[in-house]
Design an enzyme around this catalytic site. Structure first.
Site, PDB file in Angstrom:
ATOM      1  N   CYS A 115       0.866  -1.150   0.042  1.00 54.81           N
ATOM      2  CA  CYS A 115      -0.082   0.113   0.019  1.00 54.81           C
ATOM      3  C   CYS A 115       0.847   1.247  -0.066  1.00 54.81           C
ATOM      4  O   CYS A 115       1.484   1.425   0.903  1.00 54.81           O
ATOM      5  CB  CYS A 115      -0.923  -0.039   1.144  1.00 54.81           C
ATOM      6  SG  CYS A 115      -1.824   1.651   1.390  1.00 54.81           S
ATOM      7  N   CYS A 119      -0.665   4.306   2.414  1.00 57.97           N
ATOM      8  CA  CYS A 119      -0.554   4.134   4.017  1.00 57.97           C
ATOM      9  C   CYS A 119      -0.294   2.720   4.198  1.00 57.97           C
ATOM     10  O   CYS A 119       0.895   2.093   4.046  1.00 57.97           O
ATOM     11  CB  CYS A 119      -1.896   4.499   4.622  1.00 57.97           C
ATOM     12  SG  CYS A 119      -3.152   3.905   3.562  1.00 57.97           S
ATOM     13  N   SER A 120      -1.190   1.980   4.740  1.00 61.18           N
ATOM     14  CA  SER A 120      -0.913   0.638   5.062  1.00 61.18           C
ATOM     15  C   SER A 120      -2.394  -0.193   4.923  1.00 61.18           C
ATOM     16  O   SER A 120      -2.392  -0.927   5.881  1.00 61.18           O
ATOM     17  CB  SER A 120      -0.244   0.440   6.587  1.00 61.18           C
ATOM     18  OG  SER A 120      -1.031   1.086   7.439  1.00 61.18           O
ATOM     19  N   CYS A 121      -2.960   0.046   3.982  1.00 57.94           N
ATOM     20  CA  CYS A 121      -4.130  -0.568   3.573  1.00 57.94           C
ATOM     21  C   CYS A 121      -3.606  -2.174   3.422  1.00 57.94           C
ATOM     22  O   CYS A 121      -2.802  -2.428   2.706  1.00 57.94           O
ATOM     23  CB  CYS A 121      -4.773  -0.440   2.441  1.00 57.94           C
ATOM     24  SG  CYS A 121      -5.484   1.337   2.455  1.00 57.94           S
TER      25      CYS A 121
END
Lengths: 194, 114
Positions: free
Chosen positions: A99, A102-104
């Site tokens: 991602c 961000c950190s999906c």
């Protein structure tokens, strides 16, 4: 690698180190809690999908065609997924998930993301130089294997269907499940032959 | 373990999106892990932790009522953990402060080797 320079990161690190110094806690217990929590909804669900896909061609076809529908139909704890896409690795094609924003992460099938997944370095470099980053993470892919990098977002999450390990032909679905690692479903490792 | 899991609904539930808890930084999952681990080790019950957390959230809401400030769940979670540790005499607040000062003074890049 870490966020130990942010004020909150420093506070959390200070508390953890004091607790460890006083023998009230060990880093391993904290890790174990995170892992246990992760596995409540976590990689075990993804591993089930992978093992079933390896064992059942019709299920695999459904999963590759519409993973969202398949996963929501299974009623995993951890909530519904809005949009999940499964990418199947082949001998000449490797898939890896990131991602970049961000950190999906596909929480419902993989649990909590590993710390490195959120690392800015992984997020930016895996897109620019995936072969090099994967090699640094221990996955050497031969030059003829194509690498596909999938960028997750809040709307779309990806799960990698890794290659079934050589030598696993006689294993049951339950036994196969045990072989599937989280990292193989992010695409940063291959499952070793048995 | 399952009885000690963070509730995913109610006044003290963490930020969620698309069925996920949102951890925005590693310290957040670390803090969450510590709070749960201390409870598993018997230093307090999960309900006791939740009481402090809920009180912290209420206090924040009263202080920030009508103000345009983002609610940071894990900031309050970390404050709650620090408060409970100090209330229980598990960690002294000046010891925490000293350690924070020590870590804050580290040169940038100290942890780049791992």
């Amino acid at each position: 690698m870490t966020d130990h320079n942010s004020p909150q990161g420093i506070r959390a690190e200070a508390i953890e180190s004091l607790l460890i110094d006083k023998g009230l806690l060990s880093a391993e217990v904290v890790d174990a809690v995170i892992t246990t929590y992760t596995e409540r909804v976590g990689p075990m669900n993804g591993a089930k999908l992978v093992a079933k896909a390896w064992s059942d061609p019709a299920f695999k076809a459904d999963l590759l065609a519409d993973a969202t529908k398949v996963v929501n139909g299974l009623g995993f704890e951890g909530g519904q997924v809005d949009k999940l896409i499964v990418k199947e690795c082949g001998l000449m094609d490797h898939h890896v998930v990131v991602c970049t924003l961000c950190s999906c992460y596909p929480w419902a099938v993989l649990g909590l993301p590993p710390a490195w997944y959120k690392d800015p370095e992984y997020r930016s470099r895996i897109v620019r130089e995936p072969r090099k980053v994967l090699a640094e993470m221990g996955l050497e892919l031969s030059p003829e294997v194509r690498i596909h990098v999938w960028d997750s977002s809040a709307e779309v999450r990806y799960l990698v269907l890794p290659l079934r390990p050589d030598g696993s032909e006689a294993l049951s679905e339950g036994e196969l499940e045990q072989l599937v690692s989280r990292d193989s479903m992010i695409g940063v490792t291959k499952l070793p032959s048995l | 373990m399952s009885d000690n899991l963070l509730p995913l609904s109610g006044p003290d539930s963490p930020p969620m999106a698309n069925g996920e808890i949102i951890f925005e930084a590693p310290w957040q999952s670390r803090t969450f892990g510590m709070a749960q681990a201390l409870c598993l080790e018997g230093h307090y019950s999960w309900d006791e932790f939740r009481e402090v957390l809920i009180a912290g959230i209420r206090k924040w809401e009263m202080q920030h009522q009508g103000k345009d400030v983002d609610f940071q769940y894990f900031d309050i979670f970390l404050d709650s953990l620090m408060q409970l540790l100090s209330d229980r005499g598990l960690l002294q607040s000046d010891a925490i402060r000293d350690r924070i000062d020590q870590y804050t003074a580290r040169p940038h890049g100290h942890d780049h080797s791992h």
